[in-house]
Every structure is written in C-alpha cells, then in structure tokens.
Motif scaffolding. Structure first.
Motif: not given
Length: 488
Positions: A214, A345, A352
């Motif tokens: 990510f 995360k 996101q």
C-alpha cells in the motif's frame, strides 16, 4: 629356608622397580570443568586430569598446585575450586601443576544476573502452533540483555507441548493441556503458564490483515513527517478488533502483580522484571483537565489489595499509559504492538482511505474526536466499538484513544524507510528505556483521540509523546493501545 628368604627379597626388589600408580609420571595434564565461564560471585569446580602412557587417566586435583592470574576477578583454591569475586568481571588464567606437568585454562568471569524473566508469562495457543519465548536479564549494575539462547529451557509435564534449547515451544498436534515452561539462567529461574487448546479461545478478538503493498504517507500533507508517500509491503498479521479496555488492562495488572512483574508506589505502576523493569507503565490518577478516574488500587482484606475498574468504565479504552505500559501488556500475553506500517495499512482499510472510519471520511457519526454531535455524544472517552468499523472490521482507529505503536518517532524516517516490513529506527527487540534524543525518547501514537482535531485523526498523521510522562499530562491521559501479532 634360605631359598624362601631369597625369593621374598627378590620380590621386594622387583616391586621397587615397578612404580606404584602414585609414583608414575603422567604423559600429559589437562584441566576440565565444563564451560569455562562463571558469573561474578559464583564458583566452578575444576579438575586436573592426568593421562598416562598405558591409556589410563587419574584425577590429581587434590595433589596439584593451583594458581591463577591476574587474580582480580577470582581466586582458585586448593583442590581446584575457582571462586569468582563479587562485582568483578574479566579473564583469569588458571594453572595446575603436578608431577612435572602443567596445564592452563582461561575462565571468563561475567556479570551476575540480578533479575531474570521470560515472556510471554501467560499464553494460550492451539495444538500444532509454535511460539518463540524470549528471556531477558538485568545484571548487577543495571545493564540489560536478551539471553534467550543462553538460558536453559524445560517444560512440564510435556504431554501437550515440547520446547527446544532456544526457547521455541511446539504445541503437539492433537494434544491439549496445561504446561509450565521453566527457564534458568545462572542461578535464577522464571516460569510461564501455557494452555494448549484444540481450538483457540483468544484473549482478544483479532482481525487478519492480508499481506500486500500500500502507499504509506501523504505527499499532499503540509506536515513534512508524512512525506514522501512511499510503497510499503507488509506481511499478513493479526490486529485487535478493538482498543484494549480498562477491564483487560486490570486483568493484566492483577496477574502481573501476582507474578511479581510489577509494583506500585505513590500511585505509579512500574515494571519489576522483564524488558522494561523499573520503567513506569501507568499512573492511577486524575487531573484537573481529565478528572475521570478509571482504575484504582483498593484494599479488599487485611494487607490484601487488588486493582479494579471504577464501575461503569469496564468497556472504555485504557489510557494514561506510557509506551512501556503498552508494550509490557502485549508481551505478557504473547502479543506485540503493531508497527507503524501495519497500523496505517489496517486503518486505510485496503482502500487507501484518508481516515480509519467506515467510509474513509470523518464526522461525529463515525468517530469520537474533538467536540460532539451526531452519534458522538461523548465529551470524553467512549466505550469501545460504539462507532461503525472500517472496511477491515476494526473499531475506533479514528479518535477515542490515541494508540501507541511499536516504532520510535523519527520525523525524516520515511526518506530512508525500507520497503518491506519496516519497524522504525529503533531496535527490533527493545530492551530497557527507548533511545532518547535529549531528555525524552519519542514514542509514537496513531489515530488521534477524543480531544484531537480531525486532521490529527487521519490515517497518515504521526504523533509523538515523551516516553516518560511524569504526571497525568496530555500524553499520559489520551494514550492507549491495541494488540497485534505476526502470522506463521
């Protein structure tokens, strides 16, 4: 008669020509005594072993002359007993001499352990799982070290699990039961209680976060410590569904107190053994700014005290912790604090998201932060789980209690952070006080609190507190935790 006397005389002459064992000269001499290491104040029995040309050996310790140099860290006595001097360390060369032969052995005198402990202290796991124990020691003089590989490990009764020489426990497939793990270092020992179950009933509700990459950080932020945004890969891990509550922390305090792992003095609870011995964990106080009292230490019988939650606050997140109080709680049960990358995360929900809320936006219907309104009727803390979870099913990652994470705070760390599984600029296994820059080390928190602004509750905001809050100030008042652990 004459012949008989002659035969006896000849026999005596022959006896004198064949030396007795005590008169034989050894071909070599060596000193034995196990591992040539002893702690200050301890003793080690050495043995002078002579070898002879016929293959036999003898113990000549009593007959040997024993000396040692430089004789500052210990002295060897007649008979080969070496006694290390209290509070001294160093290398001593011990020499034994007998019947024309000499042997030498170097002995290292090391620091004497004052406090020894292992973690976890209380743990449950499922048949077939493995668990790595850690052993730590504080020596006379105050220095600390991990000694996991130098400790001796045992398990009893050994029917549901085994443990190897490095402290790794293996729960046997198909077996269940209670096991006691014992570790010994020098003359000290410590124990842990292990429950092996067919199907685990965890102490905490956990959520699995899958492995993957990510984007961590925020290039659009005005705060430099959130930049640069960078791709990070994190292995799969588990993280607590909820923040740790007062009831869960009080359970820890009572169990840790009974096991001799904490002590309380003037309302301050500190470690007594373990990686964070003699560092403050929490302070049982209220303040003018935050008057609510959540945990108290009360007398229930003569000379019998317990920790308990102030009624009504059982399901509220625990706060007023130091980083050490959060990390020690995790280690006691075989968990750990999440790393900064793991926490972010989890908060981003796999999408996101800007905030760790149900839809990535912040509003009083979704989180408990500064002010009130909508579903947020809480001027202070709220019980855990009162607002909708994020897409991973995690509660209160935005607001309520700020959450300590594993990493130390370093403003420029993102510029040098490794891509895979970063854990911050500090050590992988903290021991003792965190490395301080000036009077304080910067322990880090994430997620904001009930008094935080909206921006401080974002998934990328990085907050820091002094590691040693000396009173119930802002840091101690709002900081709590959630647990995490790695997956096999």
């Amino acid at each position: 008669m004459f012949l008989s006397l002659f035969a006896v005389s000849l026999s005596l002459v022959n006896c004198r020509e064949q030396p007795t064992p005590s008169e034989r000269i050894p071909t070599s001499l060596r000193i034995e005594g196990g591992a040539p290491t002893i702690y200050s104040g301890g003793s080690l029995q050495l043995v002078a072993v002579a070898s002879y040309s016929d293959g036999t050996v003898r113990d000549l310790s009593a007959a040997a002359t024993w000396t040692n140099t430089p004789a500052r860290a210990g002295l060897v006595q007649s008979g080969g007993k070496f006694i290390a001097t209290d509070d001294s360390v160093g290398i001593e060369t011990v020499t034994a001499s007998v019947q024309g032969r000499t042997a030498s052995l170097q002995i290292e005198v090391t620091r004497r352990a004052a406090i020894f402990s292992i973690s976890p202290v209380i743990v449950a796991l499922t048949s077939g799982e493995t668990l790595q124990f850690e052993a730590s020691v504080e020596y006379q003089g105050g220095s600390q070290a991990y000694v996991t590989e130098n400790a001796s490990w045992a398990i009893s009764p050994g029917q549901a699990a085994t443990i190897d020489s490095k402290g790794k426990l293996h729960a046997l497939p198909g077996m269940t039961g209670h096991e006691t793990v014992t570790a010994q270092y020098q003359i000290l020992s410590a124990q842990s209680q292990v429950q092996v179950q067919a199907s685990q009933t965890p102490l905490f509700e956990m959520v699995t976060i899958p492995a993957g990459s990510f984007m961590m950080g925020d290039d659009s932020s005005r705060l430099l410590d959130q930049r640069p945004a960078h791709e990070v890969f994190v292995d799969a891990f588990e993280i607590g569904k909820y923040e740790v509550t007062n009831a869960e922390y009080v359970r820890f305090l009572n169990q840790a107190f009974a096991a001799g792992h904490i002590f309380i003095e003037s309302g301050i609870i500190s470690g007594k053994r373990g990686p964070f011995a003699f560092l403050p964990y929490t302070k049982l106080c209220a303040s003018q700014e935050f008057p609510d009292k959540f945990i108290e230490y009360v007398q229930i019988e003569d000379n019998d005290y317990v920790f308990r939650v102030v009624p009504g606050f059982e399901d509220y997140p625990v706060v007023r912790l130091s980083w050490y109080g959060a990390a020690a709680f995790c280690a006691f049960y075989g968990y750990r604090l999440p790393t900064e990358a793991e926490w972010e995360k989890a908060a981003r929900g796999g999408q996101q998201l800007q905030y760790g809320t149900a839809h990535g936006a912040i509003a009083h219907d979704f989180a408990n932060y500064t002010g009130t309104g909508g579903a947020d009727a809480y001027a202070g803390l709220a019980p855990v789980g009162k607002f909708p979870p994020n897409p991973f099913g995690l509660y209160d990652l935005c607001g309520n209690a700020a959450e300590y994470i594993f990493d130390l705070y370093e403003p420029s760390y993102y510029g040098v952070s490794p891509r895979n599984n970063p854990f911050g600029p500090g050590p992988a296994k903290p021991l003792g006080r965190l490395t301080a820059q000036g009077p304080c080390a910067s322990s880090m928190w994430r997620g904001g609190s009930w008094i935080s602004s909206a921006s401080a509750c974002s998934a990328t905001y990085r907050g820091a507190f002094c590691d040693l809050p000396e009173q119930c100030n802002l840091g101690a008042a709002v900081a709590g935790l959630r647990v995490a652990r790695s997956l096999p």
